[in-house]
Design a protein around this motif. Structure first.
Motif, PDB file in Angstrom:
ATOM      1  N   PRO A  93       0.809  -1.221   0.000  1.00  0.00           N
ATOM      2  CA  PRO A  93       0.000   0.000   0.000  1.00  0.00           C
ATOM      3  C   PRO A  93       0.845   1.276   0.000  1.00  0.00           C
ATOM      4  CG  PRO A  93       0.256  -0.796   2.231  1.00  0.00           C
ATOM      5  CD  PRO A  93       1.062  -1.726   1.367  1.00  0.00           C
ATOM      6  N   HIS A  94       0.214   2.406  -0.313  1.00  0.00           N
ATOM      7  CA  HIS A  94       0.801   3.737  -0.106  1.00  0.00           C
ATOM      8  C   HIS A  94      -0.311   4.691   0.300  1.00  0.00           C
ATOM      9  CE1 HIS A  94       4.819   2.920  -1.521  1.00  0.00           C
ATOM     10  NE2 HIS A  94       4.383   2.447  -2.675  1.00  0.00           N
ATOM     11  N   ARG A  95       0.044   5.714   1.059  1.00  0.00           N
ATOM     12  CA  ARG A  95      -0.883   6.809   1.382  1.00  0.00           C
ATOM     13  C   ARG A  95      -0.084   8.091   1.621  1.00  0.00           C
ATOM     14  NH1 ARG A  95      -5.354   6.685   6.251  1.00  0.00           N
ATOM     15  NH2 ARG A  95      -6.620   5.747   4.590  1.00  0.00           N
ATOM     16  N   LEU A 153      -3.337   0.155  -3.259  1.00  0.00           N
ATOM     17  CA  LEU A 153      -2.381  -0.965  -3.251  1.00  0.00           C
ATOM     18  C   LEU A 153      -1.809  -1.062  -4.658  1.00  0.00           C
ATOM     19  CD1 LEU A 153      -3.907  -1.702  -0.646  1.00  0.00           C
ATOM     20  CD2 LEU A 153      -3.843  -4.077  -1.362  1.00  0.00           C
ATOM     21  N   HIS A 154      -0.508  -1.302  -4.770  1.00  0.00           N
ATOM     22  CA  HIS A 154       0.018  -1.540  -6.111  1.00  0.00           C
ATOM     23  C   HIS A 154       1.118  -2.588  -6.113  1.00  0.00           C
ATOM     24  CE1 HIS A 154       3.414   1.751  -6.469  1.00  0.00           C
ATOM     25  NE2 HIS A 154       3.521   1.085  -5.353  1.00  0.00           N
ATOM     26  N   ASP A 155       1.452  -2.983  -7.331  1.00  0.00           N
ATOM     27  CA  ASP A 155       2.372  -4.091  -7.574  1.00  0.00           C
ATOM     28  C   ASP A 155       3.305  -3.609  -8.675  1.00  0.00           C
ATOM     29  OD1 ASP A 155       2.773  -7.233  -7.834  1.00  0.00           O
ATOM     30  OD2 ASP A 155       2.246  -6.596  -9.851  1.00  0.00           O
ATOM     31  N   GLU A 156       4.607  -3.618  -8.399  1.00  0.00           N
ATOM     32  CA  GLU A 156       5.585  -3.083  -9.346  1.00  0.00           C
ATOM     33  C   GLU A 156       6.593  -4.194  -9.629  1.00  0.00           C
ATOM     34  OE1 GLU A 156       6.492   1.197  -7.612  1.00  0.00           O
ATOM     35  OE2 GLU A 156       6.213  -0.225  -5.996  1.00  0.00           O
ATOM     36  N   MET A 157       6.494  -4.785 -10.817  1.00  0.00           N
ATOM     37  CA  MET A 157       7.302  -5.973 -11.108  1.00  0.00           C
ATOM     38  C   MET A 157       7.929  -5.907 -12.498  1.00  0.00           C
ATOM     39  SD  MET A 157       6.898  -7.814  -8.364  1.00  0.00           S
ATOM     40  CE  MET A 157       7.279  -9.518  -8.706  1.00  0.00           C
TER      41      MET A 157
HETATM   42 MN    MN Z   1       5.368   1.244  -4.212  1.00  0.00          MN
END
Ligand code: MN
Length: 325
Positions: free
Chosen positions: A84-86, A126-130
């Motif tokens: 997650p990020h905020r 929420l994110h996914d960095e792949m």
């Molecule tokens: Mn990130």
């Protein structure tokens, strides 16, 4: 280094040359970016936050991660799976190779050779960095950066937003003498405007200086000013501070930001650098991992909101293994 290359630099719109009488900014701090492992274990260099460049100097920026350049062996490429990020924005710019992004709001895509993905986390996402599957399987070249741009208190809880900026949308400019390329990703220089829409006024550009080139940019009053070297070497500031790959500088007062690449006989003929700055937010920063807020109680709230699913959920298809990737 692909990024985006103009067919003919001499045909690009040119920035005006700042008047000789204007004061050139001097280097306040220089740092050699320390290396560390991020996400599932991929190596980054992080010029800030660091001992040399604390948040008070980088404000409104929170963090810069320089990923690569690295030639991955098969099976070696890693990313940062769902998290997650905020409270801020993540800006991912890929110079070489590709990075795949997906988020819980349905945003995402392949970021590749000169493209930028701008994610305003705001109230929470929420994110996914792949790395894409073919890069994992076959290995290959990977080079990119991720910048974190802070949000002021009144905008920390804005709805999340996703901008995909393709390489051909970047504003391409040249220096007044046509020896430097300026890829303006966000912000304004002269009458030119980069495509990235930001909640906090900034300038973010990738510049390439041919051997012996000098770039002088009239810098907005009230913006801080930083340079980070992606490749090559040169000098920065009115005091001609030497800068090389993996080094960053913060510049002080003055009206003109100056950098220069080394002369023709240099081993590394071209200087590749990020030039950035913005209006400092000047608010307290309380950060904990992926959350950046103003107070401790807001961080506690962020953790609770994440745990109770208020920042979104990992899309079911990914959990069930039905994801085509
Ligand atoms: Mn990130």
């Amino acid at each position: 280094m692909p990024a985006v290359e103009p067919e003919n630099i001499l045909l690009l719109p040119r920035l005006s040359e700042p008047d000789e009488t204007l004061q050139t900014k001097k280097v306040l701090v220089r740092t050699q970016a320390p290396g560390l492992l991020e996400g599932a274990g991929f190596p980054v260099r992080r010029p800030f936050p660091s001992q040399d460049i604390p948040f008070t100097l980088s404000d409104p920026f929170l963090l810069l991660d320089h990923m690569g350049a690295v030639e991955y062996a098969p099976g070696e490429a890693k990313g940062a799976p769902w998290h997650p990020h905020r409270g801020f924005e993540t800006v991912t710019y890929i110079v070489d190779g590709a990075f795949r992004h997906r988020d819980s709001h349905g945003g995402g895509g392949l970021i590749t050779n000169g493209a930028t993905q701008w994610m305003t986390a705001g109230s929470g996402i929420l994110h996914d960095e792949m790395p894409p599957d073919d890069l994992v399987k076959q290995g290959g070249l990977f080079h990119g950066v991720q910048l974190w741009v802070n949000l002021p208190r009144k905008l920390k809880m804005v709805p999340p937003r996703y901008q995909s900026i393709e390489s051909d949308q970047v504003e391409l400019l040249s220096s007044a003498d046509g020896t430097a390329i300026i890829r303006l990703i966000s912000g304004e220089l002269d009458k030119y405007k980069g495509p990235g829409m930001t909640r906090t006024p900034i300038i973010y550009a990738h510049v390439s200086l041919t051997a012996g080139s000098q770039l002088r940019i009239l810098w907005p009053q009230g913006f801080n000013a930083m340079v980070y070297v992606l490749a090559g070497e040169g000098i920065a500031g009115g005091d001609d501070t030497r800068i090389a790959e993996g080094e960053g500088v913060v510049l002080g007062s003055g009206e003109v930001l100056k950098i220069r690449s080394r002369a023709e006989n240099s081993r590394t003929a071209r200087l590749e650098a990020l030039v950035m700055g913005g209006a400092p937010i000047r608010e307290p920063v309380f950060s904990y991992g992926p959350f950046v807020m103003n107070t401790r109680s807001e961080i506690v709230q962020a953790i609770e909101d994440f745990q109770s699913g208020k920042m979104g959920h990992i899309p079911a298809a990914h959990l069930l293994g039905e994801d085509p990737h």
